[in-house]
Design a protein around this motif. Structure first.
Motif, PDB file in Angstrom:
ATOM      1  N   ARG A   1       0.848  -1.148  -0.149  1.00  0.00           N
ATOM      2  CA  ARG A   1       0.067  -0.041  -0.160  1.00  0.00           C
ATOM      3  C   ARG A   1       1.020   1.147  -0.108  1.00  0.00           C
ATOM      4  O   ARG A   1       2.099   1.329   0.754  1.00  0.00           O
ATOM      5  CB  ARG A   1      -0.814  -0.040   1.410  1.00  0.00           C
TER       6      ARG A   1
ATOM      7  N   GLN B   1       9.864   9.405  11.414  1.00  0.00           N
ATOM      8  CA  GLN B   1       8.923   8.329  10.615  1.00  0.00           C
ATOM      9  C   GLN B   1       8.890   7.061  11.767  1.00  0.00           C
ATOM     10  O   GLN B   1      10.117   6.506  11.750  1.00  0.00           O
ATOM     11  CB  GLN B   1       8.859   8.069   9.247  1.00  0.00           C
TER      12      GLN B   1
ATOM     13  N   THR C   1       6.686  -1.928   7.144  1.00  0.00           N
ATOM     14  CA  THR C   1       6.670  -0.521   6.755  1.00  0.00           C
ATOM     15  C   THR C   1       7.954   0.040   6.537  1.00  0.00           C
ATOM     16  O   THR C   1       9.117  -0.148   7.401  1.00  0.00           O
ATOM     17  CB  THR C   1       5.775   0.129   7.963  1.00  0.00           C
TER      18      THR C   1
ATOM     19  N   TYR D   1       5.243  17.015  -2.144  1.00  0.00           N
ATOM     20  CA  TYR D   1       4.084  16.251  -1.908  1.00  0.00           C
ATOM     21  C   TYR D   1       3.013  16.193  -2.965  1.00  0.00           C
ATOM     22  O   TYR D   1       2.575  15.091  -3.316  1.00  0.00           O
ATOM     23  CB  TYR D   1       3.637  16.730  -0.354  1.00  0.00           C
TER      24      TYR D   1
ATOM     25  N   THR E   1       0.820   9.146  -7.785  1.00  0.00           N
ATOM     26  CA  THR E   1      -0.108   8.343  -7.448  1.00  0.00           C
ATOM     27  C   THR E   1      -1.634   8.022  -7.918  1.00  0.00           C
ATOM     28  O   THR E   1      -2.208   6.984  -8.079  1.00  0.00           O
ATOM     29  CB  THR E   1      -0.329   8.246  -6.116  1.00  0.00           C
TER      30      THR E   1
ATOM     31  N   ARG F   1       5.580   4.429   2.547  1.00  0.00           N
ATOM     32  CA  ARG F   1       5.468   5.747   2.787  1.00  0.00           C
ATOM     33  C   ARG F   1       6.531   6.708   2.230  1.00  0.00           C
ATOM     34  O   ARG F   1       7.643   6.351   2.488  1.00  0.00           O
ATOM     35  CB  ARG F   1       5.572   5.881   4.331  1.00  0.00           C
TER      36      ARG F   1
ATOM     37  N   THR G   1       1.371   5.024   0.721  1.00  0.00           N
ATOM     38  CA  THR G   1       0.857   6.305   1.628  1.00  0.00           C
ATOM     39  C   THR G   1       2.106   7.501   1.334  1.00  0.00           C
ATOM     40  O   THR G   1       3.051   7.155   0.842  1.00  0.00           O
ATOM     41  CB  THR G   1       0.664   5.912   2.798  1.00  0.00           C
ATOM     42  N   LEU G   2       1.577   8.757   1.440  1.00  0.00           N
ATOM     43  CA  LEU G   2       2.227   9.791   1.266  1.00  0.00           C
ATOM     44  C   LEU G   2       2.243  10.392   2.789  1.00  0.00           C
ATOM     45  O   LEU G   2       1.484  10.581   3.386  1.00  0.00           O
ATOM     46  CB  LEU G   2       1.883  10.770   0.251  1.00  0.00           C
ATOM     47  N   ALA G   3       3.495  11.165   2.966  1.00  0.00           N
ATOM     48  CA  ALA G   3       3.457  11.961   4.165  1.00  0.00           C
ATOM     49  C   ALA G   3       4.379  13.273   3.858  1.00  0.00           C
ATOM     50  O   ALA G   3       5.261  13.242   2.969  1.00  0.00           O
ATOM     51  CB  ALA G   3       3.950  11.158   5.364  1.00  0.00           C
TER      52      ALA G   3
ATOM     53  N   GLU H   1       3.478  -1.478   3.774  1.00  0.00           N
ATOM     54  CA  GLU H   1       3.246   0.135   3.157  1.00  0.00           C
ATOM     55  C   GLU H   1       4.481   0.543   2.967  1.00  0.00           C
ATOM     56  O   GLU H   1       5.550   0.208   3.904  1.00  0.00           O
ATOM     57  CB  GLU H   1       2.628   0.855   4.731  1.00  0.00           C
TER      58      GLU H   1
END
Length: 172
Positions: free
Chosen positions: A5, A16, A117, A163, A170, A154, A7-9, A152
């Motif tokens: 999966r 993190q 992760t 960002y 994505t 990230r 995800t973006l941060a 995940e």
């Protein structure tokens, strides 16, 4: 094993709370500027000591572009740092496969560690000059196609522009 999966941060990769963070390292493995310097500073001397041990054993000439290797994360919230050397951008030579290899090889190292992760920076987009939109496209496509035990991935982006660029990648 399946696709992770994504995800973006927006923020600081050194903060993190993940199993492993990926370091956009220089080939010497001995620290530098940008993400590399930030990880070494935040992680403390344990990371540098582990990198020196790697240089003294298997990587006497340093780490080649696209390869990945893990060390302790020292004082970081993560358990491990996966160091990978991104390619320097060139208008005259297509080095996309090397940038993709950074992501693929980092995920393979994560699998050997048992990491589920993993946080990646925007590899090669700083001093190595890779255009962020192209780097985002390559990174997202490579990770999306990977078969890994990592659940995940990230992408941690330092500023709003990066960002937003990864958000667009994505959605393609």
């Amino acid at each position: 094993m399946s696709q992770p999966r994504i995800t973006l941060a927006r923020g600081d990769i050194t903060k993190q709370d993940v199993d492993a963070i990926v370091n956009a390292a220089n080939s010497s493995l001995l620290g530098g500027g940008g993400v590399d310097g930030a990880i070494h500073r935040a992680g403390g001397p344990e990371i540098l000591e582990a990198c020196r041990a790697l240089r003294a054993s298997h990587y006497g000439r340093g780490l080649s572009t696209g390869q990945a290797v893990a060390t302790t994360a020292g004082r970081l919230p993560a358990r491990w740092v996966i160091h990978t050397v991104g390619p320097v951008y060139s208008r005259d030579e297509d080095r996309s496969a090397l940038l993709a290899a950074c992501h693929t090889n980092s995920l393979e190292v994560a699998d050997t560690l048992g990491a589920t992760t993993v946080a990646f920076p925007a590899i090669s987009t700083g001093i190595f000059g890779w255009p962020i939109a192209d780097a985002a496209r390559i990174a997202v496509a490579t990770v999306s196609a990977a078969t890994t035990a990592v659940e995940e991935v990230r992408f941690v982006l330092f500023d709003d522009s990066a960002y937003e660029t990864f958000v667009q990648a994505t959605q393609q």
